[in-house]
Design a protein around this motif. Sequence first.
Motif, PDB file in Angstrom:
ATOM      1  N   SER A 169       0.089   4.855  -1.819  1.00 58.40           N
ATOM      2  CA  SER A 169       0.162   6.155  -1.147  1.00 58.40           C
ATOM      3  C   SER A 169       1.119   7.091  -1.872  1.00 58.40           C
ATOM      4  CB  SER A 169       0.629   5.971   0.310  1.00 58.40           C
ATOM      5  OG  SER A 169      -0.364   5.356   1.094  1.00 58.40           O
ATOM      6  N   ASN A 195      -4.484   5.425   6.826  1.00 57.70           N
ATOM      7  CA  ASN A 195      -3.745   4.157   6.821  1.00 57.70           C
ATOM      8  C   ASN A 195      -3.719   3.508   8.202  1.00 57.70           C
ATOM      9  OD1 ASN A 195      -3.171   4.129   4.113  1.00 57.70           O
ATOM     10  ND2 ASN A 195      -1.061   4.810   4.305  1.00 57.70           N
ATOM     11  N   THR A 253      -4.214  -6.047   3.286  1.00 54.76           N
ATOM     12  CA  THR A 253      -2.922  -6.655   3.593  1.00 54.76           C
ATOM     13  C   THR A 253      -2.949  -7.340   4.952  1.00 54.76           C
ATOM     14  OG1 THR A 253      -1.736  -5.016   2.258  1.00 54.76           O
ATOM     15  CG2 THR A 253      -0.461  -6.187   3.937  1.00 54.76           C
ATOM     16  N   ALA A 301      -6.170  -1.025   0.832  1.00 54.25           N
ATOM     17  CA  ALA A 301      -5.133  -2.034   0.628  1.00 54.25           C
ATOM     18  C   ALA A 301      -4.421  -2.376   1.926  1.00 54.25           C
ATOM     19  CB  ALA A 301      -4.128  -1.544  -0.411  1.00 54.25           C
ATOM     20  N   VAL A 302      -4.313  -1.395   2.840  1.00 52.37           N
ATOM     21  CA  VAL A 302      -3.714  -1.672   4.145  1.00 52.37           C
ATOM     22  C   VAL A 302      -4.555  -2.686   4.910  1.00 52.37           C
ATOM     23  CG1 VAL A 302      -3.199  -0.671   6.405  1.00 52.37           C
ATOM     24  CG2 VAL A 302      -2.521   0.546   4.332  1.00 52.37           C
ATOM     25  N   PRO A 320       0.792  -1.231   0.000  1.00 50.55           N
ATOM     26  CA  PRO A 320       0.000   0.000   0.000  1.00 50.55           C
ATOM     27  C   PRO A 320       0.823   1.279   0.000  1.00 50.55           C
ATOM     28  CG  PRO A 320      -0.953  -1.589   1.522  1.00 50.55           C
ATOM     29  CD  PRO A 320       0.354  -2.161   1.061  1.00 50.55           C
ATOM     30  N   PRO A 344      -5.362   4.056  -0.547  1.00 46.60           N
ATOM     31  CA  PRO A 344      -4.478   2.956  -0.154  1.00 46.60           C
ATOM     32  C   PRO A 344      -4.833   2.326   1.188  1.00 46.60           C
ATOM     33  CG  PRO A 344      -3.199   4.779  -1.020  1.00 46.60           C
ATOM     34  CD  PRO A 344      -4.593   5.281  -0.857  1.00 46.60           C
TER      35      PRO A 344
END
Length: 383
Positions: A57, A79, A127, A123-124, A53, A120
Amino acid sequence: MHIFRSLGPAVARVSGIEAMRAGLGALIGLGLTGLLLLSPHVDPELGLYLVAPFGASSVLLFAVPNSPLAQPWSAIVGNTVAAIVGVAVCLSVTDPTLRIALAVGLAITATILCRALHPPAGAVAMTAAMSPDAIAELGFWFALTPIAIGTIALVLLATAYARLTGRRYPFRQFDDLSRHRTEDRNPTERLGLAEEELTGILERYSQSFNLGVEDLARLIGAAELQAAAQSSGPLTAQDIMSRDLVTVRPETALGEVADLFKQHRFTSLPVVGADTKFLGIIFQMHLISQARADALRLDRRYGAALRRLLDPDREKPVNAGDIMSVAGPRATTNTPVGALLPMMADGETDAVPIIEYGKIVGIVTRTDLVAALARTAARAGSA
């Protein structure tokens, strides 16, 4: 046909220089973060490692730094909150598909509620949800290291890089001081609209995530300026320019330049070479800045009593060519008056030199422009 057209690029054409600037910024940002703070290799024991991520970013921080989604609060809080949500879901839900979908969905909801939406961040959360073994070992520390620390590092590097490359990050706030360090709005942003009204426009059209209030003010101001330019009539620069020019040479002493400013009450003086070849322009602000620098230097070395004395250690006196500006706007005799408006609207330029074949043939000052627009408005009112 319109359906296929809608599938084409929606982003305006961007110069290759800007593309290189953004790409180089991401390279430097991630490179320094990985070199000095985090590791490119996963280290569950320390938790200090780069995650995918951060690449997303970097796109926002270095390529679109004016986006509300790229601002420090959105990036860091977004995030971090998403990481906390992702860890909580990962520790409590066993089914992989449900875990991933739930983590991303809840992260989006949480970051919006925190006014920290940052793409992002999804995506964090994903993950974290896809790494149950690492999360089992790191727990909620994952939100601090690597996520929060890594994002803070990227934000700091993006701030420094933006300043070095002539950009503004974080973006301007509506109540920031103007370029003159006063509370007056910049000329192109004086719309008669309050911050609350501009915010209402963004909310009404669901654009709060795409545009900041300050940027909206600048865009509206630019649109109004362009509309005024198109309605200013067929006048060109040669119709309003001053032709009887007072010029100086690069070797002209600053004392003589100051005398010319005082004698003619100019705000600018063109600098020319042989055969009236245009070399640059001196604005009063340049002369004032140089005088102040000389005064401070002499104060430090000799004291205020000797400020007016010549510095014997100066190897070369400062002349007109040393302080002139060579990068300002220029125009030709056929340039429409409307095109001169944006050149002088921001307050940084008092005059635009009119150039033909490299030689200066005239100059249009802000006074010339205001007078021309006033005449145009008077004729329109009497018609």
